[in-house]
Design a protein around this motif. Structure first.
Motif, PDB file in Angstrom:
ATOM      1  N   THR A  70       0.785  -1.336  -0.106  1.00 45.89           N
ATOM      2  CA  THR A  70      -0.040  -0.029  -0.090  1.00 45.89           C
ATOM      3  C   THR A  70       0.833   1.147   0.028  1.00 45.89           C
ATOM      4  O   THR A  70       0.511   2.318  -0.484  1.00 45.89           O
ATOM      5  N   ASP A  71       2.097   1.205   0.518  1.00 46.98           N
ATOM      6  CA  ASP A  71       3.004   2.438   0.500  1.00 46.98           C
ATOM      7  C   ASP A  71       3.853   2.438  -0.453  1.00 46.98           C
ATOM      8  O   ASP A  71       4.816   3.110  -0.200  1.00 46.98           O
ATOM      9  N   SER A  72       3.931   1.351  -1.177  1.00 45.06           N
ATOM     10  CA  SER A  72       5.134   1.251  -2.407  1.00 45.06           C
ATOM     11  C   SER A  72       4.768   1.901  -3.519  1.00 45.06           C
ATOM     12  O   SER A  72       3.385   1.853  -4.113  1.00 45.06           O
ATOM     13  N   ARG A  76       2.207  -2.228  -7.781  1.00 45.38           N
ATOM     14  CA  ARG A  76       1.796  -2.646  -6.513  1.00 45.38           C
ATOM     15  C   ARG A  76       1.259  -4.140  -6.560  1.00 45.38           C
ATOM     16  O   ARG A  76       0.334  -4.617  -5.686  1.00 45.38           O
ATOM     17  N   ASN A 126      -1.764  -3.873  -2.563  1.00 44.68           N
ATOM     18  CA  ASN A 126      -1.997  -2.639  -2.309  1.00 44.68           C
ATOM     19  C   ASN A 126      -3.305  -2.303  -1.836  1.00 44.68           C
ATOM     20  O   ASN A 126      -3.774  -1.187  -1.474  1.00 44.68           O
TER      21      ASN A 126
END
Length: 144
Positions: A70-72, A76, A126
């Motif tokens: 989710t933060d990449s 995703r 994600n």
């Protein structure tokens, strides 16, 4: 020499009625069968629900770490998951569904594991909702 008893003229001989005995036997059979059936039905309603829920949690744990992208930035999704991971995820989903079918107490666990499985099978790690399902399922598993 054998004697035969002959009733007197005008005196009627009747054997005692077996009707009360037959009715008592039938009533006993019906009541006994009903009690056994009720006990059998009640014993099977929740039989194994806790074990199914615990096994679902064990299968989920054996899936391993579920990636959180989710933060990449960028891509995703995870390209491939090992077949045994997918089989364990399927097992966790089916066992939790069986537990929920037997006992509504396990319905939230089944719903969260189903959410995790949808995310895993779609390979979209994600998905914020899917990651919430992971956290909730793990929390519910610690309470079993």
């Amino acid at each position: 020499m054998q004697q035969t008893l002959v009733p007197e003229a005008g005196v009627e001989t009747t054997e005692p009625s077996r009707r009360p005995q037959v009715l008592t036997a039938v009533a006993g059979f019906v009541i006994g069968g009903g009690v056994i059936g009720m006990l059998w039905a009640l014993s099977g309603v929740n039989a194994g629900a806790l074990e199914d829920a615990q096994d679902a949690c064990q299968a989920l744990a054996r899936v391993g770490t579920i990636p959180d992208t989710t933060d990449s930035p960028g891509d995703r999704t995870v390209a491939v998951m090992a077949p045994e991971v997918l089989h364990r995820m399927t097992a966790a989903r089916e066992l939790s569904a069986a537990a929920a079918a037997a006992n509504d107490t396990y319905r939230p666990l089944a719903e969260h594991i189903d959410g995790v499985s949808r995310m895993v099978f779609s390979l979209h790690f994600n998905d914020i909702s899917g990651q919430r399902h992971v956290a909730q399922a793990e929390q519910l598993c610690t309470q079993l």
